[in-house]
Design an enzyme around this catalytic site. Structure first.
Site, PDB file in Angstrom:
ATOM      1  N   HIS A   1       0.792  -1.234   0.000  1.00 37.12           N
ATOM      2  CA  HIS A   1       0.000   0.000   0.000  1.00 37.12           C
ATOM      3  C   HIS A   1       0.821   1.280   0.000  1.00 37.12           C
ATOM      4  CE1 HIS A   1      -0.011  -0.105   4.731  1.00 37.12           C
ATOM      5  NE2 HIS A   1       1.158  -0.420   4.209  1.00 37.12           N
ATOM      6  N   HIS A   2       2.141   1.204   0.053  1.00 34.44           N
ATOM      7  CA  HIS A   2       2.944   2.427   0.125  1.00 34.44           C
ATOM      8  C   HIS A   2       3.389   2.952  -1.242  1.00 34.44           C
ATOM      9  CE1 HIS A   2       3.093   2.365   4.434  1.00 34.44           C
ATOM     10  NE2 HIS A   2       3.754   1.217   4.500  1.00 34.44           N
ATOM     11  N   ALA A   3       3.352   2.114  -2.275  1.00 35.38           N
ATOM     12  CA  ALA A   3       3.880   2.523  -3.581  1.00 35.38           C
ATOM     13  C   ALA A   3       3.082   3.701  -4.140  1.00 35.38           C
ATOM     14  CB  ALA A   3       3.838   1.344  -4.551  1.00 35.38           C
TER      15      ALA A   3
END
Length: 636
Positions: free
Chosen positions: A151-153
């Site tokens: 979920h950080h990309a």
């Protein structure tokens, strides 16, 4: 001061009426990738979770798919072309030539370059996109991809061990058929990449429960609620260290319930990051496996299409156990406390148990603090438009992944290529066991090939005739030995009475011995049946000769009856011959009609038995010589 009601962290048993059709996405290659030595992100944890899922027999309750890896075109639905081209080209061997690009796209310490980087991203994104496509087509109620949840990309940079944001790609696929999609994040880190992607739209509501304050990524404040059309559609619940099951459940369920009432989503994406578990290498929460799984169980209870993804989690044994347990909840099956034997069993030493227990760390989240945040979050939800609508439009382009026609073509090709196989790989993956199936038939070879190991002390599933034997019956070999001994003894008794020890005279071949077969007939037959052929001319003479040695008695050897003459050959591997009557002790001689010994007479000792044998052999020799002389005189 508000207080939370006591919370039962035990997950209720699955309701049979809420049985879901589950599609499980797994690529066996995902565990082959490794970031760099010493990096906390280990894709091997996905393989460990899969081993538990298979050996808990959860594969019988769901369809298993190996999604086609996402290609560059599919990834660029969210990410920029330049960024995806860079991920496709860079390798550990040529990374020095891309020093500038590494700085631009934030590839370095947290997100290193490793062998197979682009392929790993393709597996992660392909499973989430294919799962969303199957939900759109109504082929399943729940889609699981534990390799997803990165979920950080961001749109054009890597962040927090994440390169390609499979969650955003999956949500974009869901939006083709659904007006509103709800994203829920229970990772210890804020889901900043997903929130940023949909920060300005009301078609996706993002809800994140995360640690905030001097912690990566530093975003996710309570006041971050979205902008423009997306204002109030970004929900953040900032937390402090050490939150436990009771407190987490006390905030999660009321907030999600309010979201469902106000937003009315058509589909849900749930990110189940395992770094919120107690004892995580990079986490700071104190959730047990039950507290983490309660979130999954609560979301499932709304009976909406759900895409369940993995995420963070850096203590592999805890992450794999929790994801396996949550898979069981999604298919409606509770798992036993003892872990089944699997390829990675030693990772779970020393207890080898399923549960992940909380520690005794302090909970920095006071009830006043949590109550205050919860009230503010619900007030923000009241300001949203109730179930915002979307203008009707044609669904663009073809769906991602396989459609019904393509599935049918693959089924036909599979049957043509494997006409003699009972279970091909494709059939094995798609088979779902019925709950009312009384005696399911397992393909043991297929199970072994797919990582299902035979459990120690497990009952055999396949029945063999040799498994059901009468333990009270006497073995055939023992009966044969008894029969041989008895036949030899009775043949000698018959010889003492003039039966079975003479020559046939009707064909003029006097003096030829009887065959073994004719001697054997004396065991059950009468005198006439015991002769091999013809009538006897010298009955009286034979009887006279028999009378002379009728009282010689049987030979006793070591307490057993010994046969005269040639004996039947005994195979080398056959059991030793036992006495005709096994119940008589070896020092007791059975009554054989010999006047010299009565029934039950006991020999004094083995030496006495040897003397008796020697004397009786001498008597037999004398009688035989006398019989020979009488025969010669008769012939003269």
């Amino acid at each position: 001061m508000g207080t939370f009601a006591p919370v039962d962290t035990q997950v209720s048993a699955p309701n049979a009426g809420q049985k879901k059709t589950v599609a499980y996405f797994y690529d066996s290659d995902v565990g082959n990738y490794a970031y760099v030595a010493g990096h906390p992100m280990k894709p091997h944890r996905i393989r460990m979770a899969h081993a538990l899922i298979m050996n808990y027999s959860l594969y019988k309750k769901m369809e298993i798919y190996r999604a086609k890896p996402a290609n560059k075109l599919e990834m660029t639905q969210f990410h920029t072309d330049e960024y995806i081209d860079f991920l496709n080209k860079v390798t550990p061997d040529n990374m020095e030539a891309y020093t500038k690009e590494q700085g631009r796209f934030n590839v370095g310490d947290d997100c290193p370059v490793f062998d197979g980087l682009f392929e790993f991203c393709g597996i992660s994104a392909g499973g989430s996109m294919e799962g969303a496509a199957r939900l759109n087509r109504g082929k399943c109620d729940v889609a699981i991809n534990w390799a997803g949840g990165l979920h950080h990309a961001k749109k054009s940079e890597a962040s927090g061990f994440c390169y390609v944001n499979d969650i955003v790609l999956g949500i974009l696929e869901l939006l083709r058929f659904n007006q509103r999609v709800l994203y829920i994040d229970i990772d210890v880190h804020h889901g900043d990449g997903v929130e940023e992607a949909f920060y300005t739209t009301d078609r996706v509501m993002t809800v994140s429960f995360h640690k905030y304050g001097e912690y990566f990524p530093g975003t996710g404040e309570l006041r971050d609620i979205g902008v423009g059309s997306g204002k109030h559609y970004s929900v953040n619940f900032p937390l402090r260290d050490g939150i436990d099951d009771k407190s987490y459940k006390g905030i999660f369920e009321p907030v999600i319930k309010s979201v469902m009432e106000y937003y009315r989503p058509n589909a849900i994406v749930l990110q189940c990051g395992g770094d919120s578990l107690s004892g995580d290498r990079l986490g700071c929460f104190n959730l047990s496996m039950q507290g983490h799984a309660n979130c999954v169980n609560f979301v499932k209870s709304f009976n909406l299409p759900v895409l369940v993804l993995g995420g963070g989690g850096y203590t592999m044994r805890n992450v794999s156990r929790t994801w396996a347990y949550e898979t069981g909840l999604l298919v409606g099956q509770n798992l036993g406390p003892q872990l089944p034997f699997n390829d990675y069993y030693e990772y779970y030493a020393p207890d080898y148990e399923l549960d992940v227990k909380p520690s005794n760390m302090d909970n920095a989240n006071s009830q006043d603090y949590l109550q205050k945040i919860k009230i503010q979050v619900i007030d923000n939800l009241r300001q949203t438009t109730f179930a915002p609508s979307v203008q009707m439009t044609d669904v663009p382009r073809d769906p991602i992944g396989m459609d019904d026609e393509a599935d049918a073509e693959l089924d036909d090709a599979d049957e043509d290529e494997n006409p003699d196989a009972r279970y091909t790989k494709r059939r094995w993956d798609k088979y779902v066991e019925r709950d009312d199936e009384l005696d399911p038939s397992d393909d043991e070879d297929g199970n072994e090939a797919n990582g299902v190991r035979r459990q120690p002390n497990a009952p055999k599933r396949r029945r063999n005739m040799m498994d059901f034997q009468n333990t009270h019956a006497v073995a055939d070999d023992d009966l044969a030995s008894v029969a041989v001994s008895a036949r030899s003894g009775q043949s000698r008794n018959g010889s003492a009475n003039g039966i079975g020890s003479h020559t046939a005279s009707d064909d003029g071949q006097e003096g030829s011995p009887l065959s073994d077969d004719s001697e054997g007939e004396t065991f059950n037959g009468g005198r006439e049946e015991s002769l091999s052929s013809g009538n006897r001319d010298n009955d009286d003479e034979d009887v006279d000769m028999a009378d002379e040695h009728a009282n010689t008695g049987p030979v006793v050897r070591n307490g057993h009856l010994a046969a005269d003459g040639p004996q039947e050959a005994t195979p080398p591997d056959s059991p030793p011959t036992i006495a005709a009557n096994p119940t008589i002790p070896p020092t007791v001689v059975e009554d054989t009609g010999n006047d010299a010994m009565d029934e039950g007479d006991t020999l004094e000792d083995p030496e006495s038995a040897k003397e008796v044998v020697h004397d009786e052999r001498a008597i037999e020799d004398v009688a035989a010589e006398k019989a020979t002389e009488d025969t010669e005189r008769g012939e003269q």
